[in-house]
Design an enzyme around this catalytic site. Structure first.
Site, PDB file in Angstrom:
ATOM      1  N   ASP A 138       0.847  -1.192   0.000  1.00  0.00           N
ATOM      2  CA  ASP A 138       0.000   0.000   0.000  1.00  0.00           C
ATOM      3  C   ASP A 138       0.884   1.243   0.000  1.00  0.00           C
ATOM      4  O   ASP A 138       1.789   1.370   0.821  1.00  0.00           O
ATOM      5  CB  ASP A 138      -0.911  -0.016   1.231  1.00  0.00           C
ATOM      6  CG  ASP A 138      -2.121   0.891   1.048  1.00  0.00           C
ATOM      7  OD1 ASP A 138      -2.419   1.277  -0.098  1.00  0.00           O
ATOM      8  OD2 ASP A 138      -2.766   1.203   2.060  1.00  0.00           O
ATOM      9  N   HIS A 145      -3.782  13.907   1.237  1.00  0.00           N
ATOM     10  CA  HIS A 145      -4.084  12.984   2.330  1.00  0.00           C
ATOM     11  C   HIS A 145      -2.955  12.974   3.371  1.00  0.00           C
ATOM     12  O   HIS A 145      -3.204  13.054   4.573  1.00  0.00           O
ATOM     13  CB  HIS A 145      -4.296  11.571   1.774  1.00  0.00           C
ATOM     14  CG  HIS A 145      -4.444  10.508   2.816  1.00  0.00           C
ATOM     15  ND1 HIS A 145      -5.551  10.402   3.640  1.00  0.00           N
ATOM     16  CD2 HIS A 145      -3.614   9.500   3.193  1.00  0.00           C
ATOM     17  CE1 HIS A 145      -5.406   9.369   4.459  1.00  0.00           C
ATOM     18  NE2 HIS A 145      -4.239   8.809   4.213  1.00  0.00           N
ATOM     19  N   GLU A 210     -10.919   3.930   3.266  1.00  0.00           N
ATOM     20  CA  GLU A 210      -9.977   4.746   2.504  1.00  0.00           C
ATOM     21  C   GLU A 210     -10.229   4.492   1.025  1.00  0.00           C
ATOM     22  O   GLU A 210     -10.200   3.348   0.561  1.00  0.00           O
ATOM     23  CB  GLU A 210      -8.515   4.438   2.880  1.00  0.00           C
ATOM     24  CG  GLU A 210      -8.143   4.922   4.278  1.00  0.00           C
ATOM     25  CD  GLU A 210      -6.645   4.881   4.573  1.00  0.00           C
ATOM     26  OE1 GLU A 210      -5.893   4.221   3.836  1.00  0.00           O
ATOM     27  OE2 GLU A 210      -6.231   5.526   5.562  1.00  0.00           O
ATOM     28  N   GLU A 212      -9.186   4.205  -2.507  1.00  0.00           N
ATOM     29  CA  GLU A 212      -7.921   3.979  -3.207  1.00  0.00           C
ATOM     30  C   GLU A 212      -8.188   3.318  -4.555  1.00  0.00           C
ATOM     31  O   GLU A 212      -9.272   2.785  -4.801  1.00  0.00           O
ATOM     32  CB  GLU A 212      -6.994   3.061  -2.384  1.00  0.00           C
ATOM     33  CG  GLU A 212      -6.692   3.565  -0.984  1.00  0.00           C
ATOM     34  CD  GLU A 212      -5.500   2.867  -0.330  1.00  0.00           C
ATOM     35  OE1 GLU A 212      -4.746   2.174  -1.034  1.00  0.00           O
ATOM     36  OE2 GLU A 212      -5.343   3.026   0.892  1.00  0.00           O
ATOM     37  N   ASP A 244      -9.335   0.454   1.633  1.00  0.00           N
ATOM     38  CA  ASP A 244      -8.391   0.062   2.682  1.00  0.00           C
ATOM     39  C   ASP A 244      -9.007   0.421   4.044  1.00  0.00           C
ATOM     40  O   ASP A 244      -8.661   1.422   4.660  1.00  0.00           O
ATOM     41  CB  ASP A 244      -7.079   0.818   2.439  1.00  0.00           C
ATOM     42  CG  ASP A 244      -6.039   0.553   3.512  1.00  0.00           C
ATOM     43  OD1 ASP A 244      -6.079  -0.519   4.124  1.00  0.00           O
ATOM     44  OD2 ASP A 244      -5.178   1.429   3.720  1.00  0.00           O
ATOM     45  N   ARG A 248      -8.991   3.560  13.133  1.00  0.00           N
ATOM     46  CA  ARG A 248      -8.122   4.698  13.472  1.00  0.00           C
ATOM     47  C   ARG A 248      -7.656   4.678  14.924  1.00  0.00           C
ATOM     48  O   ARG A 248      -6.537   5.130  15.223  1.00  0.00           O
ATOM     49  CB  ARG A 248      -8.859   6.011  13.209  1.00  0.00           C
ATOM     50  CG  ARG A 248      -9.325   6.197  11.794  1.00  0.00           C
ATOM     51  CD  ARG A 248      -8.175   6.260  10.821  1.00  0.00           C
ATOM     52  NE  ARG A 248      -8.662   6.460   9.454  1.00  0.00           N
ATOM     53  CZ  ARG A 248      -7.910   6.312   8.380  1.00  0.00           C
ATOM     54  NH1 ARG A 248      -6.632   5.946   8.492  1.00  0.00           N
ATOM     55  NH2 ARG A 248      -8.409   6.512   7.180  1.00  0.00           N
ATOM     56  N   GLN A 251      -5.018   2.043  15.163  1.00  0.00           N
ATOM     57  CA  GLN A 251      -3.846   2.544  14.435  1.00  0.00           C
ATOM     58  C   GLN A 251      -3.028   3.536  15.256  1.00  0.00           C
ATOM     59  O   GLN A 251      -1.795   3.458  15.309  1.00  0.00           O
ATOM     60  CB  GLN A 251      -4.326   3.202  13.132  1.00  0.00           C
ATOM     61  CG  GLN A 251      -3.228   3.663  12.177  1.00  0.00           C
ATOM     62  CD  GLN A 251      -3.802   4.225  10.866  1.00  0.00           C
ATOM     63  OE1 GLN A 251      -5.007   4.199  10.645  1.00  0.00           O
ATOM     64  NE2 GLN A 251      -2.924   4.734  10.014  1.00  0.00           N
ATOM     65  N   LYS A 264      -5.319  -2.352  10.004  1.00  0.00           N
ATOM     66  CA  LYS A 264      -5.580  -2.418   8.558  1.00  0.00           C
ATOM     67  C   LYS A 264      -5.831  -3.842   8.065  1.00  0.00           C
ATOM     68  O   LYS A 264      -6.500  -4.020   7.047  1.00  0.00           O
ATOM     69  CB  LYS A 264      -4.358  -1.883   7.796  1.00  0.00           C
ATOM     70  CG  LYS A 264      -3.980  -0.448   8.089  1.00  0.00           C
ATOM     71  CD  LYS A 264      -4.753   0.515   7.232  1.00  0.00           C
ATOM     72  CE  LYS A 264      -4.089   1.895   7.246  1.00  0.00           C
ATOM     73  NZ  LYS A 264      -4.774   2.819   6.318  1.00  0.00           N
ATOM     74  N   THR A 268      -9.641  -5.805   3.366  1.00  0.00           N
ATOM     75  CA  THR A 268      -9.412  -4.880   2.260  1.00  0.00           C
ATOM     76  C   THR A 268     -10.327  -5.340   1.140  1.00  0.00           C
ATOM     77  O   THR A 268     -10.351  -6.525   0.816  1.00  0.00           O
ATOM     78  CB  THR A 268      -7.933  -4.920   1.797  1.00  0.00           C
ATOM     79  OG1 THR A 268      -7.086  -4.623   2.910  1.00  0.00           O
ATOM     80  CG2 THR A 268      -7.667  -3.931   0.676  1.00  0.00           C
ATOM     81  N   GLU A 384     -10.470  12.533   7.558  1.00  0.00           N
ATOM     82  CA  GLU A 384     -10.225  13.855   6.973  1.00  0.00           C
ATOM     83  C   GLU A 384     -11.518  14.663   6.879  1.00  0.00           C
ATOM     84  O   GLU A 384     -11.564  15.828   7.282  1.00  0.00           O
ATOM     85  CB  GLU A 384      -9.602  13.706   5.582  1.00  0.00           C
ATOM     86  CG  GLU A 384      -8.216  13.087   5.598  1.00  0.00           C
ATOM     87  CD  GLU A 384      -7.754  12.748   4.192  1.00  0.00           C
ATOM     88  OE1 GLU A 384      -7.427  13.671   3.434  1.00  0.00           O
ATOM     89  OE2 GLU A 384      -7.729  11.548   3.846  1.00  0.00           O
TER      90      GLU A 384
END
Lengths: 439, 439
Positions: A138, A145, A210, A212, A244, A248, A251, A264, A268, A384
């Site tokens: 990844d 970002h 996420e 992607e 993804d 949080r 993480q 993570k 996926t 975000e």
């Protein structure tokens, strides 16, 4: 050298009417690959190509006589239960099969009736991960970002000094990659509550997506033999959508010093269709860096990369809550952006990945990293959009979200569109959050 | 419940004399698994078990009549070109085949002459990676290593606050894992020279090894279904030696914020023989944390883990330079330590890895992380032994090393030994540094 050939001609139409409808993701200029079978059956999965609302079963197409004899072994390889062997055949093979399928699917094709016997309706299909993914990497290619996330963790120093030099990447988990439709239990794990000095164990409270793109490696390289940037794209089979999923709170507690791990690797999700790089050729754009940014080091620079290294893929994220699903309301759009904003190109990612001698193998997958654009409404993750959960986003039915709730489905979509070129769509990538296991 | 059974009895001897010699790594109490063929041949790789200086070819043993009929399908699975199918069969199968081989290899075994026809001398063999490794996870289980490394990067705050709570791990690269004998070009990449603000590109100048153990997952778990710590060891097939080669200068520049990438993924070397967890049973030890350290969270704690979670595996690292090799001098020992110093047990690593729902698959590999012990002469990497390159280590022929030079071979060895138990050895893990590619 033009990247375009007869398969890209916008005026081409197919004898499959649904491929000619405005707004279809899968006109005759696209021809993406997947691995499928009839839904609910115990048939073997096999490779197919999308055309309109149909799938060409390539394992049948290899034998039906509609393709030129020299292309039948290519269709047979692409018709296997994973695309790895076809991917390993390289760009010449991919391009030859694309051309053969394009000719066989055009209006007036001589053997249309033979190929018609190889069709399965997409409405009747289910999909598998299209390749055995040996390794999944990844990346982190959106400077927006990286800056947005950095601001949350390091307000004074949001962007690391290496960002504009190194295409930052890390290894992800292959085993938990699944195809669109994936549903997974909310992960549990260790988190450090605000102000606490000792962690607690429980369900993730800050679950995020996420947005992607996935990039499938086609031809590999042997260990110790880097791929130059000028050769890099010939190793890329194609692209898909990729979510993804990220916990949080897990993480934030686990990621130092070695990076994300349990935050993570629980899930996926990728879209089933791989759009080839060749299909994306009309949407290539010059790769430009903001004025004042350093030039890439020589192993990450080339004339071709500057001329058309970027790709203008429109992307959007939708959220469908359980109550929206019950009401049949469809998903609400959270944000929209484009891949053209990426700070590093596909060719740069692949050249960087191999410059130390690391070997890539057919079927390896890259994630682009979260593809946030320059403005907040183009952000590719809730962390975000909501400024770390402080500003929840409203949903049309009166709900709001700081982070994902049980029952939420996230839907990613992607497409390329412009006047004078056929629309090239990616289909969709959907995944759903299930409640955590009981303690 | 005792972990010991008749296969561990120290008085057992084999009709293969070399298995009874003092100091052998492979007495009848060990019986580790590898995948091998005759060196330089084009034979198919197949599974085998080490006994003294011989290998029992399991694909032949399955058919020779020397094993009980119910064990022949197990030997056939273990005799395939990778051990994945045998690994997936689970602990009962592994234990049954071990018992059958132990009985068939003992002095006085009825069918010794049949099994004698299934032997290949280790001196005539070459090895392959013993399993298809779907995912490789590297952990960080030595608190001494984490502290030593942390001191170099963060003198005031060497150990991260999460270290004593979270078994820190990250995903590594599967494709570049190779078996003992691996030789690889010195990696090239971006580094930031001291005092510089812009990176340069070139060969790594701070190439290092890391002394680790590898842990092979046997039976997997489905996604969303964590493995409890009490069940965790039943999912572990066995252990090997592992060298996690590291480019320290590339690592320092690239690793923030997402962890090591090109600094690690160019090469990882493992020993060919997987020593089963069952063979290691006599060397289990209580798992104890230093006084004052926090107790592990409940999902990482169990009575069995406290009673015998640790394993006393002696480890050493040797360096053989090109000139030492020319002189036939053998390698010089750089350090020695034991796995008993690890801060997290194998069971804790596996329970942690799955607690969020992450699925493991047969053949997945864990690295233990660098196994530095409490004193400097027990450090498992040059960056620790030389204090970041400042204090080069001397070699017997007058050379010295801050970091690895071209032509250097690193040899890892591991063994268990104590009075009243048979020695259980791991063989060796060797890898050699070749010069970088020309610019």
């Amino acid at each position: 050298m033009s990247l375009l050939n007869e398969t890209h001609a916008p005026e081409l139409t197919s004898w499959i009417d649904s491929a000619n409808l405005p707004g279809t993701d899968f006109p005759i200029q696209n021809l993406p690959f997947a691995v499928f079978r009839r839904a609910g059956s115990d048939e073997a999965y096999r490779g197919g190509v999308a055309i309109g609302d149909q799938i060409v079963d390539l394992s049948l197409a290899a034998q039906c006589g509609a393709l030129a004899p020299e292309c039948r072994p290519l269709a047979a390889a692409a018709g296997e239960s994973s695309l790895n062997r076809f991917m390993a055949m390289g760009q010449g093979a991919w391009s030859s099969l694309r051309l053969a399928l394009s000719r066989a699917l055009r209006g007036g094709a001589a053997d249309a009736d033979r190929l018609a016997g190889c069709l399965v309706a997409q409405a009747d299909a289910e999909y598998a991960v299209p390749a055995r993914i040996g390794d999944y990497t990844d990346f982190y290619t959106s400077v927006y970002h990286a800056t947005n996330i950095g601001k949350l963790f390091r307000p004074d120093n949001p962007l690391m000094p290496n960002y504009k030099w190194v295409p930052i990447g890390y290894h992800g988990r292959s085993s938990s990659i699944a195809v669109s439709g994936q549903a997974f239990e909310r992960p549990r794990g260790q988190t450090l509550p605000a102000g606490a000095t000792e962690p607690v164990f429980g369900p993730c409270k800050r679950l995020d997506y996420e947005l992607e793109l996935g990039i499938f490696v086609g031809a590999g390289n042997p260990g110790g033999r880097p791929v130059s940037i000028d050769d890099a794209e010939s190793h890329v089979f194609g692209m898909c959508l990729l979510n993804d999923w990220s916990a949080r709170d897990i993480q934030a507690w686990e990621y130092q010093p070695l990076g994300p791990f349990l935050s993570k690797n629980f899930a996926t999700t990728i879209s089933p269709w791989i759009v080839t790089l060749e299909a994306l050729a009309p949407y290539r754009r010059p790769f430009e860096r903001p004025a004042g940014d350093p030039a890439p080091l020589p192993y990450l620079a080339s004339d071709a990369n500057r001329a058309h290294g970027a790709i203008d893929i429109e992307l959007e994220v939708l959220l469908e809550s359980a109550s929206m699903r019950r009401a049949g309301a469809g998903g609400a759009r959270l944000s929209a952006t484009s891949y053209r904003h990426a700070y590093w190109t596909v060719a740069q990612l692949l050249a960087h990945h191999t410059v130390n001698g690391c070997n890539l193998q057919p079927g390896d997958l890259f994630g682009s990293g979260t593809l946030s654009g320059p403005t907040l409404d183009q952000a590719g993750a809730l962390i975000e959009l909501t400024a770390g959960g402080k500003n929840p986003v409203g949903l049309p039915d009166g709900e709001s979200r700081a982070f994902l709730e049980d029952g939420d489905a996230i839907i990613l979509r992607g497409w390329c569109e412009k006047p004078g070129s056929a629309r090239i769509g990616f289909g969709e990538c959907r995944g759903t959050v299930l409640p955590a296991l009981a303690e």
